[in-house]
Design an enzyme around this catalytic site. Structure first.
Site, mmCIF file in Angstrom:
data_model
loop_
_atom_site.group_PDB
_atom_site.id
_atom_site.type_symbol
_atom_site.label_atom_id
_atom_site.label_comp_id
_atom_site.label_asym_id
_atom_site.label_seq_id
_atom_site.Cartn_x
_atom_site.Cartn_y
_atom_site.Cartn_z
ATOM 1 N N SER A 132 13.762 24.528 20.335
ATOM 2 C CA SER A 132 14.021 23.427 21.276
ATOM 3 C C SER A 132 13.344 22.113 20.907
ATOM 4 O O SER A 132 13.677 21.088 21.489
ATOM 5 C CB SER A 132 13.589 23.819 22.685
ATOM 6 O OG SER A 132 14.656 24.481 23.308
ATOM 7 N N TYR A 168 24.876 23.290 17.643
ATOM 8 C CA TYR A 168 23.669 23.456 18.464
ATOM 9 C C TYR A 168 22.811 24.611 17.922
ATOM 10 O O TYR A 168 21.593 24.482 17.763
ATOM 11 C CB TYR A 168 24.040 23.690 19.941
ATOM 12 C CG TYR A 168 22.839 24.098 20.769
ATOM 13 C CD1 TYR A 168 21.868 23.158 21.122
ATOM 14 C CD2 TYR A 168 22.638 25.421 21.162
ATOM 15 C CE1 TYR A 168 20.731 23.537 21.835
ATOM 16 C CE2 TYR A 168 21.517 25.802 21.875
ATOM 17 C CZ TYR A 168 20.570 24.857 22.212
ATOM 18 O OH TYR A 168 19.446 25.225 22.909
HETATM 19 N N1 GLN Z 1 17.806 28.183 20.559
HETATM 20 C C1 GLN Z 1 17.105 28.406 21.777
HETATM 21 C C2 GLN Z 1 18.097 28.645 22.892
HETATM 22 O O1 GLN Z 1 19.071 27.979 22.914
HETATM 23 C C3 GLN Z 1 16.219 27.249 22.102
HETATM 24 C C4 GLN Z 1 15.440 27.424 23.390
HETATM 25 C C5 GLN Z 1 14.022 26.952 23.344
HETATM 26 O O2 GLN Z 1 13.409 26.746 22.297
HETATM 27 N N2 GLN Z 1 13.447 26.836 24.517
HETATM 28 O O3 GLN Z 1 17.938 29.485 23.736
#
Ligand code: GLN
Length: 309
Positions: free
Chosen positions: A64, A192
Site C-alpha cells: 500500500s 493495481y
Molecule cells: N495489495 C494489498 C491489497 O490490496 C495492499 C494492502 C495494504 O498494503 N494495506 O490488499
C-alpha cells in the site's frame, strides 16, 4: 547527535516487537517472509546525509505504500482538481479493504486514495491504453522518485495477489456498477496488483519520503520532480489516512505524516527535516508494521520530529 548510533539503538529497542504481530497471509507469498527482519534508513535533509541500519538492503513488496507514488503520478498527470473529482480526501475509520462505508454513506467516490477502493480509482487515472502501459509508467515514475533505476516487479507476489485478490475484485466491481471509474475492471485490477508488487528497500523508501519532505525537490540532485502543492496534499492525507483505522492514534502519539503497507514497510516524511523508510514484516491487526511503528515512535521522540510539537 550521532544518528548512526541512534538508528542502531532504535532497532535494538524494536527488535522483539515482531513477536506481537504476524506476517500477512491473505496474500500467500507474503506469508513466506521472515518476521524477524528489521531495517531502517534515515535521510537527513539538513545535512543531505543518509544513514541506514539493519536489513536496509532486503527487498520487500511495497504494497500500500505504492498508493503514494501512484497518487503523485496521477496528480502530476491530471492536476489536483481532476483527481479529487474521483476520490475524496476524508479518513474512513474503516479497514483498508472495507466496502462498508461506501454503501452506508451512499458515496459517489471512494473516501480517500489510501484505502483500496480509492487506490484502484487512482490507478485508473494513470494514462495508458492498458495495464501494461499504465504499469510501465508507474514503474518508471517509482524508479525516478525512489532514485533507484533497478526497481522491479516481484512476479511471485504479483501472481499471488492476482490469484487471491477477490476482495479487491469485489470492491472494483462494486465501484464499476456505480460508475466510479472508467476502463475495464480486470485490466485496472491487474495494474493495481502490479503496483503493489514492486520490490523496494528501506533506502528506496527513505528517498521517496525525503522527496516529499523536501516539497517535491529531489534532495540527491536538487531537481524538482513534483509540484510543491502535490507534495503538500499527499503529506496531509498521510496524516489523516496513512495508517488506515490507526491513523488518528498514530498521529496523536507519533505525529509524522506516514504511510504503511502490508509488506511491512512504512515511510515518514517530516517537512524540511527528514525522510524515513522502515521495514518490519510482522503486522498488527490493522495491517501496520508492529516493529516499524515502535521504531518510528522511538526515533521521532529522540529527534523531536513530531510536527505538532
Ligand atoms: N495489495 C494489498 C491489497 O490490496 C495492499 C494492502 C495494504 O498494503 N494495506 O490488499
Amino acid at each position: 547527535m550521532n544518528i548512526q548510533k541512534l538508528l542502531n539503538d532504535t532497532l535494538d529497542n524494536s527488535a522483539d516487537s515482531y513477536k506481537s504481530g504476524h506476517v500477512a497471509t491473505y496474500i500467500p507469498a507474503l506469508g513466506k517472509v521472515d518476521p524477524t527482519l528489521l531495517g531502517i534508513t534515515y535521510y537527513d535533509l539538513k545535512n543531505n546525509l543518509v544513514y541506514s541500519a539493519g536489513n536496509d538492503c532486503t527487498p520487500f513488496a511495497i504494497e500500500s505504500i505504492s498508493k503514494v507514488p501512484v497518487l503523485l503520478l496521477a496528480l502530476e498527470e491530471n492536476g489536483l482538481k481532476n483527481v479529487f473529482q474521483h476520490v475524496d480526501e476524508e479518513p474512513t475509520g474503516f479497514s483498508f479493504n472495507s466496502i462498508l462505508n461506501m454503501e452506508i454513506n451512499k458515496r459517489h467516490y471512494p473516501m480517500n486514495p489510501f484505502v483500496n477502493t480509492g487506490a484502484i480509482v487512482v490507478n485508473s487515472l494513470i494514462p495508458g491504453k492498458d495495464s501494461a502501459e499504465r504499469f510501465d509508467r508507474i514503474l518508471n515514475f517509482m524508479k525516478e522518485i525512489c532514485n533507484d533505476p533497478d526497481l522491479t516487479l516481484n512476479e511471485e507476489i504479483y501472481h499471488s495477489e492476482s490469484q487471491t485478490g477477490n476482495m479487491n475484485r469485489s470492491l472494483a466491481y462494486y465501484m464499476k456498477a456505480n460508475d466510479m471509474f472508467k476502463g475495464d475492471v480486470e485490466d485496472i485490477l491487474d495494474s493495481y496488483f502490479k503496483q503493489c508488487s514492486v520490490n523496494v528497500t528501506t533506502k528506496d523508501l527513505a528517498n521517496l519520503a525525503a522527496l516529499l519532505a523536501n516539497g517535491g525537490i529531489a534532495p540527491w540532485n536538487n531537481q524538482r520532480i513534483l509540484r510543491e502543492e502535490n507534495a503538500t496534499v499527499v503529506k496531509s492525507i498521510m496524516v489523516t489516512a496513512g495508517l488506515y483505522d490507526q491513523s488518528g492514534d498514530f498521529s496523536s502519539h507519533v505525529g509524522v505524516p506516514s504511510k504503511s503497507g502490508v509488506g511491512g514497510g512504512l515511510i515518514s516524511a517530516i517537512p524540511q527535516k527528514a525522510g524515513i523508510g522502515v521495514f518490519g514484516p510482522a503486522l498488527d491487526k490493522e495491517g501496520n508494521s508492529v516493529a516499524g511503528i515502535k521504531a518510528l515512535n522511538f526515533l521521532v521522540k529522540k529527534l523531536n520530529l513530531n510536527i505538532f510539537e
